[in-house]
Design a protein around this motif. Structure first.
Motif, PDB file in Angstrom:
ATOM      1  N   TYR A 359      30.721  43.182  61.535  1.00 47.38           N
ATOM      2  CA  TYR A 359      31.044  42.556  62.814  1.00 47.38           C
ATOM      3  C   TYR A 359      32.077  41.445  62.652  1.00 47.38           C
ATOM      4  O   TYR A 359      33.054  41.357  63.396  1.00 47.38           O
ATOM      5  CB  TYR A 359      29.756  42.006  63.436  1.00 47.38           C
ATOM      6  CG  TYR A 359      29.974  41.377  64.775  1.00 47.38           C
ATOM      7  CD1 TYR A 359      30.059  42.167  65.924  1.00 47.38           C
ATOM      8  CD2 TYR A 359      30.120  40.001  64.906  1.00 47.38           C
ATOM      9  CE1 TYR A 359      30.285  41.599  67.155  1.00 47.38           C
ATOM     10  CE2 TYR A 359      30.349  39.423  66.134  1.00 47.38           C
ATOM     11  CZ  TYR A 359      30.421  40.223  67.252  1.00 47.38           C
ATOM     12  OH  TYR A 359      30.654  39.653  68.473  1.00 47.38           O
ATOM     13  N   THR A 363      35.791  41.756  64.341  1.00 47.47           N
ATOM     14  CA  THR A 363      36.214  40.804  65.376  1.00 47.47           C
ATOM     15  C   THR A 363      37.361  39.929  64.880  1.00 47.47           C
ATOM     16  O   THR A 363      38.191  39.495  65.673  1.00 47.47           O
ATOM     17  CB  THR A 363      35.050  39.912  65.850  1.00 47.47           C
ATOM     18  OG1 THR A 363      34.415  39.359  64.705  1.00 47.47           O
ATOM     19  CG2 THR A 363      34.044  40.689  66.650  1.00 47.47           C
ATOM     20  N   ARG A 366      40.388  41.338  65.878  1.00 49.89           N
ATOM     21  CA  ARG A 366      40.365  41.560  67.330  1.00 49.89           C
ATOM     22  C   ARG A 366      39.982  42.983  67.686  1.00 49.89           C
ATOM     23  O   ARG A 366      40.413  43.535  68.701  1.00 49.89           O
ATOM     24  CB  ARG A 366      41.720  41.219  67.962  1.00 49.89           C
ATOM     25  CG  ARG A 366      42.097  39.779  67.744  1.00 49.89           C
ATOM     26  CD  ARG A 366      42.906  39.243  68.896  1.00 49.89           C
ATOM     27  NE  ARG A 366      43.196  37.844  68.693  1.00 49.89           N
ATOM     28  CZ  ARG A 366      44.212  37.412  67.950  1.00 49.89           C
ATOM     29  NH1 ARG A 366      45.029  38.273  67.370  1.00 49.89           N
ATOM     30  NH2 ARG A 366      44.413  36.125  67.821  1.00 49.89           N
ATOM     31  N   GLY A 367      39.180  43.579  66.836  1.00 49.71           N
ATOM     32  CA  GLY A 367      38.668  44.910  67.122  1.00 49.71           C
ATOM     33  C   GLY A 367      37.313  44.803  67.787  1.00 49.71           C
ATOM     34  O   GLY A 367      36.794  43.697  67.994  1.00 49.71           O
ATOM     35  N   THR A 368      36.753  45.940  68.183  1.00 47.40           N
ATOM     36  CA  THR A 368      35.406  45.920  68.764  1.00 47.40           C
ATOM     37  C   THR A 368      34.536  46.922  68.022  1.00 47.40           C
ATOM     38  O   THR A 368      35.028  47.904  67.476  1.00 47.40           O
ATOM     39  CB  THR A 368      35.414  46.303  70.261  1.00 47.40           C
ATOM     40  OG1 THR A 368      35.914  47.636  70.377  1.00 47.40           O
ATOM     41  CG2 THR A 368      36.263  45.355  71.080  1.00 47.40           C
ATOM     42  N   SER A 370      30.629  48.906  68.605  1.00 46.27           N
ATOM     43  CA  SER A 370      29.452  49.078  69.450  1.00 46.27           C
ATOM     44  C   SER A 370      28.636  50.220  68.872  1.00 46.27           C
ATOM     45  O   SER A 370      29.144  51.004  68.070  1.00 46.27           O
ATOM     46  CB  SER A 370      29.867  49.386  70.887  1.00 46.27           C
ATOM     47  OG  SER A 370      30.637  50.569  70.901  1.00 46.27           O
ATOM     48  N   ARG A 384      37.026  50.111  67.444  1.00 49.24           N
ATOM     49  CA  ARG A 384      38.350  50.202  68.060  1.00 49.24           C
ATOM     50  C   ARG A 384      39.232  49.086  67.530  1.00 49.24           C
ATOM     51  O   ARG A 384      38.813  47.930  67.467  1.00 49.24           O
ATOM     52  CB  ARG A 384      38.233  50.073  69.578  1.00 49.24           C
ATOM     53  CG  ARG A 384      37.831  51.365  70.222  1.00 49.24           C
ATOM     54  CD  ARG A 384      37.686  51.225  71.728  1.00 49.24           C
ATOM     55  NE  ARG A 384      37.481  52.527  72.342  1.00 49.24           N
ATOM     56  CZ  ARG A 384      36.344  53.203  72.273  1.00 49.24           C
ATOM     57  NH1 ARG A 384      35.325  52.717  71.592  1.00 49.24           N
ATOM     58  NH2 ARG A 384      36.223  54.383  72.857  1.00 49.24           N
TER      59      ARG A 384
END
Ligand SMILES: Nc1ncnc2c1ncn2[C@@H]1O[C@H](COP(=O)(O)OP(=O)(O)OP(=O)(O)O)[C@@H](O)[C@H]1O
Ligand SMILES: [Mg+2]
Length: 400
Positions: A359, A363, A366-368, A370, A384
């Protein structure tokens, strides 16, 4: 003060006509005030020396005039309220009274007892309100000062908290680094043992090559740690070839976990570039694939476990997934799995840092990330990232 329950308000009445003075004083028989009747200015100043709240004075006195007495009262008690008794309300008197902010007039001879009493009562009330306001203001000022002090203390505390959070973060990272290093170390150990029992020189060479690779990844991880301790400095980014990184990560997991019974499929498009640090992207996929393999080994200990890693580019965005057919994650647990130290694994089998590291890294770029999952239905981790513009200049170029 004029309000029930408070100290008695002190009312000084001054008039040189005994009949008028008696009449005025008698108006306050049974009143809540401490009444002092004075026949002249000298008596009045002596009485006021012992305190005055409201002064009711004749304007014309033989010794000290009413206006002078008003000034005297104000010197004794700054918020003293004064009422002037005058034979006729001349313009001069009115102006002087205004200048002194006299509360009201009473025209002589006072006919309406109730009117005099009401005016005096109103003077006391006004004074009470002024004093209340002042004490409220004082309290507000004190409270404000207290709040300012509290705020200063809080700011100080917050700075300490930020500092200890930073220290805790470094602690978490150190544990994570130990965790990351233990995987390649485990691989090196296995390969070294295999070399000891292997006669086929070409296989031994292959193992040796893998050992070099593991050692490099340890070196990279150590470099990452020193990079983190210099967190404020601008990090050096490279253009990462996602297909290669995923391949390396999967290979690392395969070696360290002995995943013969799970099927690992990698479907990563070529030409996916990402601005990042290679070892960090690798950490992301190592952790996700390791979790997936651990998950399917749990539900399919004798085979049938499947892990699928995909990556493709859609509208300039890199989509990557790590999917498994393991036990899945209950909805209420899904919010917790990215927390540091959250683990459902037996003590010694998991630190609960894997997904937290993932995580953090995702982040940071600047990715995500889930997760889609349901109990018994496996899990899909979706990532992503913004795709890097193009292949780097130093990447192998295709023949022109
Ligand atoms: N693919 C998955 N399927 C089912 N549960 C998962 C999966 N991935 C993670 N989890 C759950 O999330 C928890 C946290 O994962 P995380 O990787 O952070 O720590 P861990 O695997 O327990 O320990 P480690 O620090 O060794 O990685 C796991 O213990 C597990 O319960
Ligand atoms: Mg894990």
């Amino acid at each position: 003060m004029g309000e029930p329950g408070e100290a008695k308000g002190r009312l000084i009445i001054v008039d040189d006509e005994p009949v008028v003075l008696d009449l005025l004083a008698s108006m306050f028989d049974g009143s809540p005030y401490d009444v002092v009747a004075c026949a002249n200015g000298t008596e009045a100043t002596a009485a006021m020396d012992r305190g005055v709240d409201v002064l009711l004075t004749d304007k014309n006195l033989p010794d000290i005039g009413g206006i002078e007495l008003v000034r005297y009262a104000r010197r004794i008690q700054a918020d003293a309220e004064c009422l002037i008794i005058t034979g006729y309300a001349s313009l001069d008197t009115a102006l002087q009274a205004m200048e002194l902010e006299v509360f009201d007039y009473i025209v002589k001879p006072p006919k309406d007892i109730f009117d005099v009493r009401r005016k005096v009562q109103q003077a006391f009330q006004k004074q009470w309100m002024v004093r209340q306001n002042r004490s409220l203001t004082d309290r507000i000022v004190t409270k404000n000062r207290e709040l300012e002090n509290t705020l200063a203390k809080l700011t100080e505390l917050q700075a300490e908290l930020i500092q200890s959070e930073k220290l805790a973060g470094i602690g978490t990272l150190a544990a994570g680094i130990a965790h990351e290093i233990s995987s390649p170390l485990f691989g090196i150990m296995g390969l070294a043992e295999a070399i000891g029992e292997e006669d086929d020189l070409s296989l031994v060479r292959g193992y040796a090559k893998d050992i070099v690779e593991y050692t490099r990844s340890i070196r990279d991880i150590v470099q990452d740690l020193s990079g983190y301790s210099r967190a404020a400095e601008r990090e050096y980014l490279t253009t990462v070839d996602l297909a290669k990184v995923v391949e390396d990560a999967v290979r690392l997991v395969q070696r360290t976990l002995k995943v013969e019974r799970a099927v690992l499929r990698v479907e990563v498009e070529d030409g996916l570039w990402l601005q990042a640090r290679t070892s960090e992207v690798q950490q992301v996929f190592v952790n996700l694939v390791k979790n997936a393999v651990e998950a399917v080994t749990e539900t399919h200990p004798h085979g049938g476990g499947e892990v699928r890693v995909t990556a493709r580019k859609v509208d300039g965005v890199l989509h990557a997934t790590v999917q498994d057919n393991g036990p899945g994650i209950a909805k209420d647990q899904q919010a917790l799995i990215f927390d540091p130290f959250y683990t459902t694994k037996a003590p010694g089998r998991g630190t609960g840092l894997g997904l937290n590291i993932v995580y953090r890294i995702v982040t940071k770029y600047r990715g995500t990330i889930s997760v889609e999952s349901a109990l018994g239905a496996g899990a899909v981790f979706n990532l992503r990232f913004a795709a890097g513009d193009d292949r780097p200049a130093d990447a192998p170029s295709s023949p022109e």
